[in-house]
Scaffold this motif. Sequence first.
Motif, PDB file in Angstrom:
ATOM      1  N   ALA A   1       1.029  -1.322  -0.164  1.00 27.65           N
ATOM      2  CA  ALA A   1      -0.059   0.097  -0.006  1.00 27.65           C
ATOM      3  C   ALA A   1       1.049   1.304  -0.154  1.00 27.65           C
ATOM      4  CB  ALA A   1      -0.998  -0.027   1.253  1.00 27.65           C
ATOM      5  N   THR A   2       0.314   2.458  -0.791  1.00 29.70           N
ATOM      6  CA  THR A   2       0.938   3.560  -0.708  1.00 29.70           C
ATOM      7  C   THR A   2      -0.090   4.679  -0.176  1.00 29.70           C
ATOM      8  OG1 THR A   2       2.504   3.191  -2.370  1.00 29.70           O
ATOM      9  CG2 THR A   2       1.981   5.578  -2.075  1.00 29.70           C
ATOM     10  N   VAL A   3      -0.214   5.120   1.033  1.00 29.68           N
ATOM     11  CA  VAL A   3      -1.140   6.075   1.422  1.00 29.68           C
ATOM     12  C   VAL A   3      -0.689   7.657   1.392  1.00 29.68           C
ATOM     13  CG1 VAL A   3      -2.896   6.535   3.189  1.00 29.68           C
ATOM     14  CG2 VAL A   3      -1.953   4.147   2.827  1.00 29.68           C
ATOM     15  N   THR A   4      -1.278   8.343   0.901  1.00 30.98           N
ATOM     16  CA  THR A   4      -0.747  10.056   0.592  1.00 30.98           C
ATOM     17  C   THR A   4      -1.897  10.931   0.857  1.00 30.98           C
ATOM     18  OG1 THR A   4       0.413   9.133  -1.553  1.00 30.98           O
ATOM     19  CG2 THR A   4      -0.101  11.404  -1.236  1.00 30.98           C
ATOM     20  N   PRO A   5      -1.468  11.950   1.644  1.00 28.28           N
ATOM     21  CA  PRO A   5      -2.322  12.821   2.051  1.00 28.28           C
ATOM     22  C   PRO A   5      -2.566  13.682   0.606  1.00 28.28           C
ATOM     23  CG  PRO A   5      -0.231  13.104   3.215  1.00 28.28           C
ATOM     24  CD  PRO A   5      -0.357  12.039   2.263  1.00 28.28           C
ATOM     25  N   VAL A   6      -3.841  14.292   0.665  1.00 27.46           N
ATOM     26  CA  VAL A   6      -4.474  15.088  -0.474  1.00 27.46           C
ATOM     27  C   VAL A   6      -4.637  16.511   0.203  1.00 27.46           C
ATOM     28  CG1 VAL A   6      -6.190  15.343  -2.336  1.00 27.46           C
ATOM     29  CG2 VAL A   6      -5.402  13.236  -1.698  1.00 27.46           C
TER      30      VAL A   6
END
Length: 553
Positions: free
Chosen positions: A236-241
């Motif tokens: 998984a790659t989780v990124t803030p928007v």
Amino acid sequence: DLLKFSREQIGSLMDVTNFYVALYDESSGLYTFPYIVDEVEHVEDIPPQAMKNSLTDFIRRHGEPMLVDEATQHRLAEEHEIEQVGHWSPIWLGVPLRTNGPVFGVVAVQSYHDPTLYGPRELHLLTQIAERIALAIERRQAFDARLRLAAAVEQVVETVVITDTKGVIQYVNPAFTRITGYSAEEAVGKNPRILASGHHPQDFYSQLWSTLKSGETWKGRFVNKKKDGSLYTEDATVTPVRDHTGAIVNFVAIKRDITEQLQMEAHLRQAQKLESVGSLAAGIAHEINTPIQFVGDNVRFMKESFKDILSLTDRMLELVKVISEPAPDAPGAPVLPSNPPDTDLDYLKEEIPKAIEQTLEGVERIATIVRAMKDFSHPDQGQRLPSDINRAIRSTLTVARNEFKYVADLVTDFDESLPSVWCFLSDLNQAFLNIIVNAAHAIGDAQKAGQSARGTITVRTQRLEDAVLISVSDTGTGIPEDIRDRVFDHFFTTKEVGRGTGQGLTIARAVVVDKHGGDLTFETETGKGTTFHIRLPVGAPSEEELTRMLEER
């Protein structure tokens, strides 16, 4: 439709008999014409074209509105600023299309008949209209881009999950449903913890949220649970928007199900170990054959010797019987044998214990080889376990002995104070084997080149502060300077066909560095040899992980 409507509105204020919009694609250098009306050049569908050095291109390059009469056209042509493309008109009016970025097109009107048709008023008017056309086109392009992005997100095989800043799911794509079994209706409004499997301690999630709330991207691996209760693993790659002010408004996770990939990798690693065992099988058979041979010889010797011992025992019993009966001169007394039995008792006393000792030694050697084979080829249980690295290396050296015993002497220097290392031991065995076999081949190459008669392989272990260090040295050819940066590359090998696949050191590096977070480095000197250093962190698990592992056991 927008451009047609714009032309109709402009038509109430100025002549737009000949009107067109040209959009420029910077990546291809071509112009497209989404809308064009021309009384001379009757066209409906113009293919993309370069239009280099045209008046249209001139306006785009300079980025300024321009009213061009016939004299100006000729002057620009003489200055090689433009070339004639199509029909030139006596009066031409062009305005660049742009918003906040570079010019992306031109809107133009022209007259083939009246050179006085346009002036500063029309130039100002078209400039005002062009700003609105540019804004509308840009919005439409952005809308189309979002549609394409949405379509792509809907169709990708990776799971896409969007949450708010509190972790509440706002969107999932069809891949999420296909993989987890939860529909979008069941997932939206819930927290991603509906997928929690219990395999991760609380501090795992705390670290994830700490990273995201600091504005950083988090990358890692989840073991999650599907709706039907089955487990799966995903990268998984989780990124803030962020919004236009820079504030975090969402988190988006892109996740890929790697369950089958991990299973295939596990099967591949086991197949590689079996392949290694297969390639070493002839040598192992030879190693076992030697002790088996003298075990058999000694057993046959003891069998024949036991016959002589039985014969001697029978004679001794006869003698005992004679001694225990009446005196020899008594009537009916037996006659003592005049010659001793044909048995070398002293020889048997000396040789039978030796044969027994050699037999036991041979049996122990066979047992050692079998134990080493079992330790080497035993598959991992899918989790790290505390392991004795010294024992693992000894087993690997036993398995690989036939690879190096004809070309090199083995020197070992094991630090017996090594702590247990939490590791995937079967994978490390493969890495150790690959490096040891490489060392043997390097020494063999040195012998073929006449650089040495017999080499030495030295294996050392050493305890560090929070890790263990394994060093494998050889007195081989060394690694040439021009290939040192390629030794860990996939399929790179300097060996002849059939002797090396170019995967040995690649696999070793993947096991040590990628799977165990260690280091694999080397020191080398051409013509003198190479030393590979393997540093492995001790890597004790957390309390939560240890508790889970004990419960699973």
